[in-house]
Design a protein around this motif. Sequence first.
Motif: not given
Length: 199
Positions: A168-182
Amino acid sequence: MWKSQVAGWRLRAPLPVTCLRAPYCVRAMMGRSHVLVAGAGYLTIAAMAPGALGHLPPAQLAAGAVCAGAASLLPDLDCPGSTIARALGPLSDLLARLVSLIAGGHRNGTHSLLAWLAVSVGFTLALGARHGSTVALIVCVLASALMLRVITGAGAIGCGMLAFGAGAALVTGVGRVDRWMPGAMLVGYGSHLLGDLVT
């Protein structure tokens, strides 16, 4: 428990559950090694060619390294008894058995360029879909659980509880998962294939 020498590495064998096309999974490169290589590779790419990953800030790079490490274990879902198959107890064991049947055993279907492409593209499309944030949360929780299990060797229940908070911290705290997760998925999965190729 006995030991055998395979490709210069000392391995424990046989595993309690076998793959379809081998008496046991030959793990010349172990799960922890895959995780470390993937994380280091991801950060190395970011340092040497930052544009390749989108000039990410430090927090997103750290999150990407965690997910890349977890993604590096995915190809071994074709092997019951592997690190990822044992990581989350009966759930991952059952999934590994199904994947092994579909893939045709260890180092077959999931250890291919086609699988690498399919997983990377499918995951990117899933992030961009209507429920992409839910997908990202699930992936981050599972990635955190895998990393905790592999690195610390702690129990599945304890790792799972900590992973919910970390994910949850990675998703909400870091944000913009579409930029770094792929990119993390692409590098992590690919590093496993490369590691197996040279070992």
